[in-house]
Write a protein that holds these residues in place. Structure first.
Motif, mmCIF file in Angstrom:
data_model
loop_
_atom_site.group_PDB
_atom_site.id
_atom_site.type_symbol
_atom_site.label_atom_id
_atom_site.label_comp_id
_atom_site.label_asym_id
_atom_site.label_seq_id
_atom_site.Cartn_x
_atom_site.Cartn_y
_atom_site.Cartn_z
ATOM 1 N N VAL A 144 61.254 -9.121 -38.890
ATOM 2 C CA VAL A 144 62.013 -8.415 -39.912
ATOM 3 C C VAL A 144 61.052 -7.606 -40.785
ATOM 4 C CG1 VAL A 144 63.505 -8.650 -41.944
ATOM 5 C CG2 VAL A 144 63.849 -10.124 -39.948
ATOM 6 N N GLY A 145 61.269 -6.292 -40.857
ATOM 7 C CA GLY A 145 60.408 -5.444 -41.668
ATOM 8 C C GLY A 145 60.773 -5.488 -43.136
ATOM 9 N N VAL A 146 59.860 -4.988 -43.970
ATOM 10 C CA VAL A 146 60.098 -4.895 -45.406
ATOM 11 C C VAL A 146 59.952 -3.432 -45.811
ATOM 12 C CG1 VAL A 146 59.397 -5.629 -47.704
ATOM 13 C CG2 VAL A 146 59.228 -7.227 -45.780
ATOM 14 N N PHE A 147 61.056 -2.862 -46.274
ATOM 15 C CA PHE A 147 61.127 -1.454 -46.671
ATOM 16 C C PHE A 147 61.361 -1.412 -48.170
ATOM 17 C CE2 PHE A 147 63.211 2.641 -47.232
ATOM 18 C CZ PHE A 147 62.534 3.470 -46.349
ATOM 19 N N VAL A 148 60.638 -0.536 -48.882
ATOM 20 C CA VAL A 148 60.754 -0.521 -50.341
ATOM 21 C C VAL A 148 61.071 0.889 -50.835
ATOM 22 C CG1 VAL A 148 59.242 -2.502 -50.627
ATOM 23 C CG2 VAL A 148 58.269 -0.210 -50.706
ATOM 24 N N SER A 149 61.711 0.959 -51.980
ATOM 25 C CA SER A 149 62.097 2.237 -52.583
ATOM 26 C C SER A 149 62.234 2.044 -54.081
ATOM 27 C CB SER A 149 63.415 2.742 -51.977
ATOM 28 O OG SER A 149 64.450 1.779 -52.159
ATOM 29 N N GLY A 150 62.440 3.162 -54.786
ATOM 30 C CA GLY A 150 62.676 3.093 -56.213
ATOM 31 C C GLY A 150 61.499 3.556 -57.045
ATOM 32 N N GLY A 151 61.488 4.825 -57.446
ATOM 33 C CA GLY A 151 60.469 5.329 -58.356
ATOM 34 C C GLY A 151 59.068 5.367 -57.786
ATOM 35 N N LEU A 152 58.941 5.613 -56.503
ATOM 36 C CA LEU A 152 57.630 5.570 -55.853
ATOM 37 C C LEU A 152 57.010 6.955 -55.752
ATOM 38 C CD1 LEU A 152 58.480 3.176 -52.876
ATOM 39 C CD2 LEU A 152 57.598 2.566 -55.144
ATOM 40 N N GLY A 153 55.686 7.010 -55.847
ATOM 41 C CA GLY A 153 54.910 8.220 -55.638
ATOM 42 C C GLY A 153 53.642 7.874 -54.884
ATOM 43 N N PRO A 154 52.727 8.818 -54.752
ATOM 44 C CA PRO A 154 51.516 8.572 -53.958
ATOM 45 C C PRO A 154 50.718 7.360 -54.415
ATOM 46 C CG PRO A 154 51.708 10.897 -54.492
ATOM 47 C CD PRO A 154 52.786 10.201 -55.264
ATOM 48 N N GLU A 155 50.589 7.154 -55.718
ATOM 49 C CA GLU A 155 49.808 6.020 -56.212
ATOM 50 C C GLU A 155 50.402 4.704 -55.745
ATOM 51 O OE1 GLU A 155 48.363 4.108 -60.500
ATOM 52 O OE2 GLU A 155 49.236 6.115 -60.416
ATOM 53 N N GLU A 156 51.730 4.598 -55.841
ATOM 54 C CA GLU A 156 52.388 3.354 -55.406
ATOM 55 C C GLU A 156 52.281 3.176 -53.894
ATOM 56 O OE1 GLU A 156 53.720 4.472 -59.331
ATOM 57 O OE2 GLU A 156 53.776 5.606 -57.459
ATOM 58 N N LEU A 157 52.406 4.260 -53.146
ATOM 59 C CA LEU A 157 52.316 4.131 -51.691
ATOM 60 C C LEU A 157 50.925 3.681 -51.263
ATOM 61 C CD1 LEU A 157 55.093 5.531 -51.771
ATOM 62 C CD2 LEU A 157 54.399 6.809 -49.742
ATOM 63 N N ARG A 158 49.897 4.194 -51.920
ATOM 64 C CA ARG A 158 48.547 3.738 -51.582
ATOM 65 C C ARG A 158 48.365 2.252 -51.889
ATOM 66 N NH1 ARG A 158 47.051 9.198 -52.855
ATOM 67 N NH2 ARG A 158 47.154 8.773 -55.091
ATOM 68 N N GLU A 159 48.984 1.811 -52.978
ATOM 69 C CA GLU A 159 48.870 0.410 -53.372
ATOM 70 C C GLU A 159 49.658 -0.513 -52.451
ATOM 71 O OE1 GLU A 159 50.138 -2.494 -57.114
ATOM 72 O OE2 GLU A 159 50.358 -0.320 -57.274
ATOM 73 N N LEU A 160 50.792 -0.040 -51.922
ATOM 74 C CA LEU A 160 51.720 -0.905 -51.198
ATOM 75 C C LEU A 160 51.698 -0.725 -49.683
ATOM 76 C CD1 LEU A 160 54.827 -0.489 -53.549
ATOM 77 C CD2 LEU A 160 53.097 -2.301 -53.612
ATOM 78 N N ARG A 161 50.979 0.259 -49.192
ATOM 79 C CA ARG A 161 51.071 0.591 -47.769
ATOM 80 C C ARG A 161 50.605 -0.522 -46.845
ATOM 81 N NH1 ARG A 161 46.379 5.279 -48.036
ATOM 82 N NH2 ARG A 161 44.565 3.866 -48.110
ATOM 83 N N ASP A 162 49.770 -1.420 -47.346
ATOM 84 C CA ASP A 162 49.286 -2.519 -46.502
ATOM 85 C C ASP A 162 50.208 -3.725 -46.517
ATOM 86 O OD1 ASP A 162 47.026 -1.081 -45.733
ATOM 87 O OD2 ASP A 162 45.854 -1.803 -47.450
ATOM 88 N N VAL A 163 51.209 -3.722 -47.395
ATOM 89 C CA VAL A 163 52.110 -4.881 -47.471
ATOM 90 C C VAL A 163 53.551 -4.523 -47.131
ATOM 91 C CG1 VAL A 163 50.649 -6.118 -49.104
ATOM 92 C CG2 VAL A 163 52.431 -4.580 -49.979
ATOM 93 N N ALA A 164 53.896 -3.252 -47.181
ATOM 94 C CA ALA A 164 55.256 -2.818 -46.829
ATOM 95 C C ALA A 164 55.221 -2.035 -45.526
ATOM 96 C CB ALA A 164 55.850 -1.957 -47.947
ATOM 97 N N ASP A 165 56.342 -2.052 -44.806
ATOM 98 C CA ASP A 165 56.428 -1.350 -43.525
ATOM 99 C C ASP A 165 56.920 0.079 -43.667
ATOM 100 O OD1 ASP A 165 55.790 -3.627 -41.627
ATOM 101 O OD2 ASP A 165 57.465 -4.487 -42.752
ATOM 102 N N GLY A 166 57.580 0.395 -44.765
ATOM 103 C CA GLY A 166 58.093 1.740 -44.944
ATOM 104 C C GLY A 166 58.552 1.963 -46.369
ATOM 105 N N PHE A 167 58.803 3.241 -46.680
ATOM 106 C CA PHE A 167 59.108 3.636 -48.046
ATOM 107 C C PHE A 167 60.221 4.673 -48.077
ATOM 108 C CE2 PHE A 167 54.596 2.620 -47.724
ATOM 109 C CZ PHE A 167 54.436 1.698 -48.739
ATOM 110 N N GLY A 168 61.028 4.608 -49.123
ATOM 111 C CA GLY A 168 61.932 5.683 -49.474
ATOM 112 C C GLY A 168 61.442 6.317 -50.757
ATOM 113 N N VAL A 169 61.160 7.606 -50.726
ATOM 114 C CA VAL A 169 60.618 8.308 -51.892
ATOM 115 C C VAL A 169 61.650 9.320 -52.372
ATOM 116 C CG1 VAL A 169 58.751 9.732 -52.777
ATOM 117 C CG2 VAL A 169 58.269 7.998 -51.046
#
Length: 384
Positions: free
Chosen positions: A262-287
């Motif tokens: 089961v993957g973990v996808f995250v969203s909500g107020g994200l930008g490049p800084e957050e993606l760099r911080e979370l890219r190793d723990v989340a499988d995908g993002f909604g920006v």
């Protein structure tokens, strides 16, 4: 009651213009003047290392098609840094009143595309989707999503934009769906969704509506079993705390109960800084807003030649120019009638001749995204 929208007919007819172009056209016709000019569209005169991604060229081509002008442009999906991104040659009154729309097409789309490239480069190996159409006027949603795709994002959410672009929108469930089933009945919402939607729709359960993300993620995994593709965390900022820790805890809990797939996808107020911080723990993002709310690029259109003679206002560089990309990723600007760098690739390519779109020009989104990826690598765009 009608929407406050300037329609395609008004844009093509030149009514989507600033009033002073009406006055200019009236004055020139009265004076019997209509010189042949070279006009260039630029954001910066000289390269400064601050690259941006060009988009919106297709709409400009559609606007100028059928008018007696020649146009050269940098193709959509290429980075630029100083000098012209487009050059228009023809009698001035052929396109004078179209300047406002031309700049709007390029400025807005390029700003969105550049922001989308920021997030693409921040998480190059992750699934990144465009979720921001809700932040803009619906009449420009297709432009937002096209620009996001040109930058290399993997998909988008807006259904009508998909109709325009010939691509399918994606998405699963909002909090409203879960709330409609009532507090404590999240399993009913997830199960109903699974039973209702087509098999081609990924089973992504929203897991932060009423209780702890870890609790809801595990409950969703147990309710849907092997049919669950991912959980989505869209935790509001006021309740988020350490988002990275929350994601890691959800991942740990799913794995501990045998739900490693089961993957973990995250969203909500994200930008490049957050993606760099979370890219190793989340499988995908909604920006969303970072892309859709991007500031437009500050393009200007300036006449640089009149009847074959150099002419430009103060503060602008006179004469028709070329721009080049060199093998080291550099961006160079020079006069068109002078030699460019030895290894320089000419970026301005024929777009229209005598008002006709040049035969081998295509506006394919995937090809533009490939250009963006190559240029971003070559120019070290977003390098940390």
């Amino acid at each position: 009651m009608d929407f406050d929208i300037v329609g395609p007919d008004a844009i093509r007819e030149g009514r989507a213009t600033d009033a002073y172009f009406d006055r200019t056209e009236t004055t020139l016709r009265h004076a019997g003047r209509n010189p042949r000019v070279v006009a260039e569209i630029t954001a910066d005169q000289f390269p400064d290392g601050d690259y941006e991604l060009l988009a919106g060229v297709k709409d400009v081509a559609a606007l100028l098609e059928g008018r007696d002008v020649d146009v050269d442009a940098i193709p959509s999906g290429r980075l630029f840094d100083g000098g012209p991104v487009m050059r228009i040659e023809g009698d001035y009154l052929e396109f004078a009143r179209l300047e406002t729309s031309i700049l709007g097409f390029l400025s807005h789309a390029s700003g969105v595309a550049t922001a989308a490239l920021d997030v693409r480069r921040a998480a190059p190996d992750s699934l990144v989707l465009s979720f921001g159409a809700r932040h803009v006027h619906p009449s420009v949603a297709a432009m937002i999503e096209r620009s996001a795709l040109v930058a290399g994002l993997d998909g988008f959410s807006h259904v009508a934009a998909g109709d325009v672009l010939g691509k399918e929108a994606g998405g699963t469930m909002p909090h409203a769906l879960v709330i409609c089933f009532g507090r404590g009945n999240q399993e009913e919402a997830w199960t109903a969704f699974d039973e209702a939607v087509g098999e081609d729709v990924p089973r992504v359960a929203l897991c932060d509506t009423y209780s702890d993300e870890t609790d809801e993620a595990l409950r969703a995994a147990e309710a849907l079993g092997d049919r669950l593709d991912s959980v989505r965390l869209d935790t509001t900022g006021s309740r988020r705390g350490d988002f990275q820790h929350i994601i890691k805890e959800v991942r740990w809990t799913l794995d501990a109960h045998g739900h490693e797939d089961v993957g973990v996808f995250v969203s909500g107020g994200l930008g490049p800084e957050e993606l760099r911080e979370l890219r190793d723990v989340a499988d995908g993002f909604g920006v969303g807003g970072y892309v859709s709310n991007a500031d437009p690029v500050d393009f200007a259109l300036d006449i640089v030649e009149v009847d074959g003679e150099p002419a430009a206002k103060r503060g602008k560089l006179t004469g028709a120019k070329e721009v080049y990309r060199t093998a080291d990723g550099g961006h160079h600007v020079g006069l068109r009638d002078r030699d460019g760098p030895d290894d320089g690739e000419v970026l301005l390519q024929p777009l229209l001749r005598d008002g006709e779109v040049v035969e081998d020009v295509a506006f394919d989104i995937d090809a533009a995204a490939e250009r963006a990826a190559r240029d971003a690598d070559l120019c070290a765009y977003g390098a940390e």
